[in-house]
Design a protein around this motif. Structure first.
Motif, mmCIF file in Angstrom:
data_model
loop_
_atom_site.group_PDB
_atom_site.id
_atom_site.type_symbol
_atom_site.label_atom_id
_atom_site.label_comp_id
_atom_site.label_asym_id
_atom_site.label_seq_id
_atom_site.Cartn_x
_atom_site.Cartn_y
_atom_site.Cartn_z
ATOM 1 N N THR A 1 40.188 -6.728 15.190
ATOM 2 C CA THR A 1 40.441 -7.444 13.950
ATOM 3 C C THR A 1 40.503 -8.943 14.259
ATOM 4 O OG1 THR A 1 42.829 -7.329 14.266
ATOM 5 C CG2 THR A 1 41.793 -5.502 13.078
ATOM 6 N N LYS A 2 40.700 -9.755 13.214
ATOM 7 C CA LYS A 2 40.866 -11.191 13.443
ATOM 8 C C LYS A 2 42.049 -11.450 14.356
ATOM 9 C CE LYS A 2 37.470 -12.628 10.824
ATOM 10 N NZ LYS A 2 36.267 -13.277 11.426
ATOM 11 N N LEU A 3 43.134 -10.705 14.169
ATOM 12 C CA LEU A 3 44.289 -10.874 15.054
ATOM 13 C C LEU A 3 43.956 -10.413 16.469
ATOM 14 C CD1 LEU A 3 47.272 -11.696 15.283
ATOM 15 C CD2 LEU A 3 47.869 -9.307 14.756
ATOM 16 N N GLY A 4 43.167 -9.332 16.574
ATOM 17 C CA GLY A 4 42.789 -8.821 17.896
ATOM 18 C C GLY A 4 41.912 -9.769 18.683
ATOM 19 N N GLU A 5 41.249 -10.701 17.988
ATOM 20 C CA GLU A 5 40.444 -11.695 18.692
ATOM 21 C C GLU A 5 41.320 -12.793 19.290
ATOM 22 O OE1 GLU A 5 37.392 -13.141 16.129
ATOM 23 O OE2 GLU A 5 36.273 -11.255 16.146
ATOM 24 N N VAL A 6 42.580 -12.844 18.884
ATOM 25 C CA VAL A 6 43.515 -13.837 19.406
ATOM 26 C C VAL A 6 44.522 -13.184 20.352
ATOM 27 C CG1 VAL A 6 45.283 -15.541 18.790
ATOM 28 C CG2 VAL A 6 43.279 -15.230 17.319
ATOM 29 N N GLU A 7 45.020 -12.020 19.952
ATOM 30 C CA GLU A 7 45.989 -11.284 20.758
ATOM 31 C C GLU A 7 45.266 -10.137 21.456
ATOM 32 O OE1 GLU A 7 49.749 -12.003 17.678
ATOM 33 O OE2 GLU A 7 49.248 -9.975 18.344
ATOM 34 N N ASN A 8 45.044 -10.280 22.765
ATOM 35 C CA ASN A 8 44.264 -9.286 23.494
ATOM 36 C C ASN A 8 44.516 -9.442 24.990
ATOM 37 O OD1 ASN A 8 42.441 -11.478 24.423
ATOM 38 N ND2 ASN A 8 41.846 -11.509 22.258
ATOM 39 N N ASN A 9 43.917 -8.563 25.774
ATOM 40 C CA ASN A 9 44.163 -8.626 27.217
ATOM 41 C C ASN A 9 43.171 -9.525 27.940
ATOM 42 O OD1 ASN A 9 41.828 -7.099 27.654
ATOM 43 N ND2 ASN A 9 42.839 -5.665 29.025
ATOM 44 N N TYR B 1 43.011 -2.765 23.782
ATOM 45 C CA TYR B 1 42.718 -3.110 22.389
ATOM 46 C C TYR B 1 43.950 -3.389 21.537
ATOM 47 C CZ TYR B 1 37.763 -2.012 22.902
ATOM 48 O OH TYR B 1 36.441 -2.029 23.262
ATOM 49 N N GLY B 2 45.127 -3.005 21.997
ATOM 50 C CA GLY B 2 46.324 -3.236 21.200
ATOM 51 C C GLY B 2 46.637 -2.082 20.275
ATOM 52 N N VAL B 3 47.192 -2.392 19.094
ATOM 53 C CA VAL B 3 47.682 -1.392 18.153
ATOM 54 C C VAL B 3 46.659 -1.178 17.049
ATOM 55 C CG1 VAL B 3 49.531 -0.823 16.530
ATOM 56 C CG2 VAL B 3 50.062 -2.073 18.643
ATOM 57 N N GLU B 4 46.313 0.089 16.796
ATOM 58 C CA GLU B 4 45.361 0.398 15.735
ATOM 59 C C GLU B 4 45.918 -0.046 14.387
ATOM 60 O OE1 GLU B 4 42.661 4.077 13.949
ATOM 61 O OE2 GLU B 4 44.151 4.492 15.525
ATOM 62 N N GLY B 5 45.059 -0.653 13.581
ATOM 63 C CA GLY B 5 45.470 -1.152 12.291
ATOM 64 C C GLY B 5 46.008 -2.565 12.339
ATOM 65 N N THR B 6 46.383 -3.007 13.530
ATOM 66 C CA THR B 6 46.882 -4.376 13.718
ATOM 67 C C THR B 6 45.890 -5.211 14.519
ATOM 68 O OG1 THR B 6 49.186 -3.611 13.680
ATOM 69 C CG2 THR B 6 48.764 -5.781 14.662
ATOM 70 N N HIS B 7 45.505 -4.691 15.680
ATOM 71 C CA HIS B 7 44.590 -5.420 16.560
ATOM 72 C C HIS B 7 43.166 -4.865 16.529
ATOM 73 C CE1 HIS B 7 48.641 -6.177 18.377
ATOM 74 N NE2 HIS B 7 48.172 -7.399 18.321
ATOM 75 N N SER C 1 57.225 -14.306 21.624
ATOM 76 C CA SER C 1 57.998 -14.141 20.396
ATOM 77 C C SER C 1 57.126 -14.017 19.155
ATOM 78 C CB SER C 1 58.954 -15.323 20.226
ATOM 79 O OG SER C 1 58.227 -16.547 20.155
ATOM 80 N N ALA C 2 55.871 -14.457 19.241
ATOM 81 C CA ALA C 2 54.963 -14.427 18.086
ATOM 82 C C ALA C 2 53.703 -13.623 18.369
ATOM 83 C CB ALA C 2 54.593 -15.858 17.692
ATOM 84 N N ASN C 3 53.738 -12.772 19.409
ATOM 85 C CA ASN C 3 52.546 -12.068 19.865
ATOM 86 C C ASN C 3 52.789 -10.563 19.757
ATOM 87 O OD1 ASN C 3 50.441 -10.925 21.504
ATOM 88 N ND2 ASN C 3 50.160 -12.954 22.447
ATOM 89 N N ARG C 4 52.177 -9.919 18.777
ATOM 90 C CA ARG C 4 52.424 -8.494 18.537
ATOM 91 C C ARG C 4 51.789 -7.617 19.619
ATOM 92 N NH1 ARG C 4 51.154 -7.720 12.176
ATOM 93 N NH2 ARG C 4 52.020 -5.632 12.580
ATOM 94 N N PHE C 5 50.715 -8.097 20.219
ATOM 95 C CA PHE C 5 50.118 -7.367 21.338
ATOM 96 C C PHE C 5 51.076 -7.370 22.529
ATOM 97 C CE2 PHE C 5 47.377 -7.612 25.223
ATOM 98 C CZ PHE C 5 46.872 -6.322 25.168
ATOM 99 N N TRP C 6 51.598 -8.531 22.852
ATOM 100 C CA TRP C 6 52.560 -8.680 23.944
ATOM 101 C C TRP C 6 53.765 -7.759 23.690
ATOM 102 C CZ3 TRP C 6 52.978 -14.166 26.336
ATOM 103 C CH2 TRP C 6 53.778 -14.153 27.489
#
Length: 549
Positions: A435-443, A417-423, A108-113
């Protein structure tokens, strides 16, 4: 929620190539009913899936049939689209896999997911098992009710799970009708998985039950601090005596040429291969299986390591330090080398401090014979599906087909890597930078890569020279790779007793190298290993090998 540092992220990304220690054997779990015949002997063998290479960006450095990987000195500019339509139907899919990262933020709080769910067209309920808890959790899963199984299950081959093939045969869907031969054409990215990965995964009872996670040919590798070893006299074409002399010169005060971690046997895999000892099992021309541990070259490698240890070249904590702590000692210059999987090249090159150049060591020669390298099992693990109706299995296979997208595709970039501009953002060369978020939300934290993944390539963002060096190294050593002949074969005795029996050998090897036991103990231990089940393994592997050839 603790943040995952870039360093921790990169280490976890390399877990596919790392050596994994194996704890003691679990009690055999029940999968219901009596024993089933998982051997391939006497069975009609399902043809391997027909290999169809995916279309995508041409590599800058060409692969070879022998096993040299394709190399990319820059990130592909035009990404291909490898999946024509959304694979899912809006339903919920339950999945389970091993993890080498930290627990992810909730869905619910994970944009990568959320981005992956949208691309796949399903809701994902993910059971994530840390490597440390994997055996215990899998024992519970394997002993449980079939109705409670997840839809998609990652079987991690870093551990011996007692009665694993029996569990798979009873509980998982037989994927032969969906994937064998030309049937796999319905799933183009799965068809892009090379035959060597399916072969090393193996059949069960002649049938195909899983989808392998492909890995490169080089396995356990000695990673050097190139400057330290060059300054100590390292040269191409070195002999074992040269290696010992260089290691001794590179060791001074509290700096040690050789680092090792607990359960790595002082890096025995690398030294055994350099001595051309069989890695695990060798098969003779008449189909007889011979254990590498009984080979005189394996004993010679142990004796050589004992010499290195006696010379003071190993870090004094070589039998107790963790692989993570050893990596820190490698980066700060306390140790000049360490054994790790070849897949660790990415964090090695991206984490190394300025001025340090990591390098994969060329094997030394012994007695005039060129040294070998460890050939990895080309399947790091495999994925099975819970038994279900045909339509459901096809949906699950479409999901795995998406996750197995090749390097250079839009789908690969999203899953990795997720979404460009976000992760991630783009570096000057076009490479994704988390990004900082990509270091938390990733595969790594949401380890989709352990459900399905395309063939791996050589690529180090922003470091084309590192890619060229790795590719050149593979060209030199791949012809000398020593493969364990038991990969992909079934042995009931190994499934039940393999871990316990291997501990006999490991404990003795460690004791000899550490100087606690005489070299003469080795022959007695091998004899004990053979009588307690090693010879039965040899017979079972020989029967299964004969059925597969």
């Amino acid at each position: 929620m603790p943040r995952m540092s870039r360093r921790t992220l990169l280490r976890s990304m390399a877990a596919g190539g790392a050596a994994v220690s194996v704890p003691g054997l679990l009690a055999a779990c029940s999968t219901g009913g009596g024993d089933s015949d998982v051997s391939n002997a006497g069975k009609k063998l399902a043809p391997w899936p027909a290999y169809r290479p995916a279309k995508g960006p041409q590599p800058d450095l060409a692969p070879t049939q022998a096993g040299v990987q394709p190399g990319y000195t820059s990130y592909p500019f035009d990404l291909v689209k490898s999946v024509a339509r959304t694979p899912g139907d809006g339903s919920t899919v339950k999945v389970m896999s091993v993890s080498f990262g930290t627990p992810p933020k909730p869905a619910s709080a994970n944009r990568f997911w959320a981005a992956v769910e949208k691309a796949l067209g399903v809701k994902i309920e993910y059971t994530i098992i840390s490597q440390a808890d994997y055996q215990k959790k899998m024992a519970t899963v394997m002993a449980g009710d079939a109705d409670t199984l997840p839809d998609i299950i990652n079987i991690f081959t870093g551990f011996v799970l007692p009665r694993e093939p029996e569990f798979v045969q009873r509980r998982a869907e037989d994927l032969t009708p969906f994937l064998s031969g030309d049937a796999i054409a319905d799933y183009p990215n799965l068809a892009n998985i090379p035959t060597h990965a399916w072969r090393d995964m193996g059949r069960i009872g002649g049938r195909i039950y899983g989808i392998p996670l492909e890995r490169p040919l080089p396995g356990s590798t000695l990673w050097l601090n190139q400057g330290m070893f060059t300054d100590a006299g390292m040269k191409e074409g070195w002999t074992s005596d040269d290696f010992a002399a260089v290691a001794k010169r590179a060791t001074s005060g509290r700096t040690y040429a050789l680092g090792a971690a607990a359960n790595s046997l002082f890096g025995n895999a690398v030294h055994g291969a350099a001595h051309n000892a069989p890695q695990g099992w060798a098969v003779t021309k008449d189909g007889t299986f011979e254990p590498g541990w009984a080979d005189a070259r394996a004993k010679a490698a142990i004796a050589f390591q004992a010499r290195l240890r006696k010379d003071g070249c190993y870090h004094p904590d070589a039998t107790s330090i963790s692989q993570i702590d050893l990596t820190t000692l490698y980066y700060n210059g306390t140790v000049g080398s360490m054994q790790d999987g070849f897949g660790a090249y990415l964090p090695k090159h991206l984490e190394a401090p300025e001025g340090m150049t990591p390098a994969a060591a060329l094997p030394y020669s012994v007695g005039g014979e060129p040294g070998g390298i460890v050939a990895a099992r080309r399947s790091f693990g495999y994925t099975v599906l819970k038994k279900a109706k045909k339509e459901r299995i096809e949906l699950l296979l479409r999901i795995l087909d998406y996750l197995a997208a090749p390097f250079g595709s839009q789908e690969w970039e999203l899953v990795h890597y997720g979404v460009e501009g976000t992760h991630f953002t783009r570096a000057k060369d076009g490479s994704p930078e988390p990004t900082k978020l990509g270091e938390v939300e990733n595969n790594t934290n949401l380890p989709l890569k352990y459900l399905a993944e395309g063939p791996q390539v050589l690529f180090v963002p922003g470091k084309p020279d590192a890619v060229r060096a790795l590719h050149a190294w593979q060209q030199k050593v791949v012809p000398h790779a020593i493969r364990d002949a038991s990969f992909g074969l079934q042995s009931r005795t190994k499934n039940a007793q393999g871990t316990t029996l291997k501990a006999l050998l490991d404990d003795t090897a460690t004791g000899i190298i550490a100087g606690r036991l005489p070299l003469s103990e080795w022959d007695a231990t091998v004899k004990k290993w053979r009588s307690r089940g090693g010879d039965r393994m040899a017979e079972e592997f020989a029967k299964d090998h004969a059925a597969n050839t």
